[in-house]
Design an enzyme around this catalytic site. Sequence first.
Site, PDB file in Angstrom:
ATOM      1  CG  HIS A 148      -1.704  -0.636   1.421  1.00  0.00           C
ATOM      2  ND1 HIS A 148      -2.908  -1.565   0.315  1.00  0.00           N
ATOM      3  CD2 HIS A 148      -1.675  -2.339   2.067  1.00  0.00           C
ATOM      4  CE1 HIS A 148      -3.586  -2.574   1.013  1.00  0.00           C
ATOM      5  NE2 HIS A 148      -2.658  -3.236   1.789  1.00  0.00           N
ATOM      6  CB  SER A 196      13.342  21.967 -15.508  1.00  0.00           C
ATOM      7  OG  SER A 196      12.711  23.541 -15.771  1.00  0.00           O
ATOM      8  CE  LYS A 244      12.766  19.026 -10.614  1.00  0.00           C
ATOM      9  NZ  LYS A 244      10.957  19.408 -12.131  1.00  0.00           N
ATOM     10  CD  GLU A 273       8.948  11.912 -15.490  1.00  0.00           C
ATOM     11  OE1 GLU A 273       8.672  12.604 -16.399  1.00  0.00           O
ATOM     12  OE2 GLU A 273       8.997  12.108 -14.404  1.00  0.00           O
TER      13      GLU A 273
END
Length: 458
Positions: free
Chosen positions: A157, A278, A284, A291
């Site tokens: 979970h 970024s 970043k 992804e």
Amino acid sequence: MAEKAWGGRFSEPTNEQVELFTESISFDARLAAVDVQGSQAHAKMLAHVGLISNDERDKICSALDEILETIQQGKMEYRPSLEDIHMHIESALIEKLGDTGRKLHTGRSRNDQVSTDIKLYIRNAIDEVDALLEELQRAFVSRGDQDLDIILPGYTHLQRAQPVNAVHYWLAYAEKFQRDRDRLADCRARLNQSPLGAAALAGSTLPIDRDFTSKELGFTAPAANSLDISSDRDYLAEFTSALSLIAVHLSGWAEEWILWCTTEFGFLTLSDAYTTGSSIMPQKKNPDVLELIRGKSARVIASAQQLFVLMKGLPMAYNRDLQEDKLAAFTAFDVVKSCLGLAPSIVINATLNRDRINSRIEEGFLDATALMEYLIRKQVPMRTGHGIVGILVALCESKKCRLQDLTVEELQEAAPQIEEDVYEILGASNAVAALTSFGSGGHEPVKHQLKLWQDRFA
């Protein structure tokens, strides 16, 4: 009109829009090599049974090699009027050999020819994906020795649950990808029956030898029912379904590592070579490759669904709808291949942040289950022990301490059966060491499994 394989029946030329609408050369050109392979096997069989001469066979096979070389060099001019790669090759063959070239299609139809080509292509694709999966497994296994001393939280979970050896995670993915390899092997076995000679749907009155072409092309046997095999695409649905599970496993791995790279987790650092920045935030470091692996899984899964929807309402046998089958299969294969091509390097070049992991490994009461099982060994019923540990966890939360920080007296207030030896299983390190069941995340079981995987890939 003469260039159409079926032109004799028609008195009008095909509408240009129809030619553009029905062409498949824009995506089936990749079948050129297997089309030549299948055609050469067919020519050899025709000579074997006396339907063409040995000299004609040799001329056909030689010309097909030349045509394939032209295609591979990018010199073949593709025309929508010729529809597909099969007709482009046959047209080029007839241009080279005249009537000898026209004999090649004896005893076969485009229906069984296409099915043979796709099976040969998918068989090669399965072998390629299998090799890529093995490379990814090797990448995870190669991390084993360097990460054996690291303990990670295991989650259910997305909440901390029990501690496990870090290598347990790596071998979990090795197991998943092994199941993927096994599924592909099953698919390969089922698809490896030859459609060649089934012709349009009913076979042929000519004395063709389907066993000959089956052996020549490395199939296990010719398919037994020409009506079935001329339009069978089960193997494509199975192949893309297997690829979908690979994509799901890759996506799950990507998701986990994306989380692990966050400041909130901080378990993992990816190599700069597999991250991006970024355009506005200079600090970043984004896990864009992971992804995209996660995102591209949708295209693979959609391809499997596309095939199921395509097949669900088709009557026996071949229908032109099946021209669309290759788009789905090629898309799924291309996406999985590209993801698997990057994944091993990402795995090998990532770094577990030991200090960060160790600084927080005692958070979340990862040793609670070990304490419950300690009580079971002290003859406390499991459900009673579960309740006792729950009470002790609540006590620790109120005191803002860990289970191992409680005194033996405090522990005994909840369960008199507890003795000083309880501290041998409290704490994440002790709890991991106490995991000894086969296949568990404890140090010794993990070392055993790692050795098996290392021996497999030695």
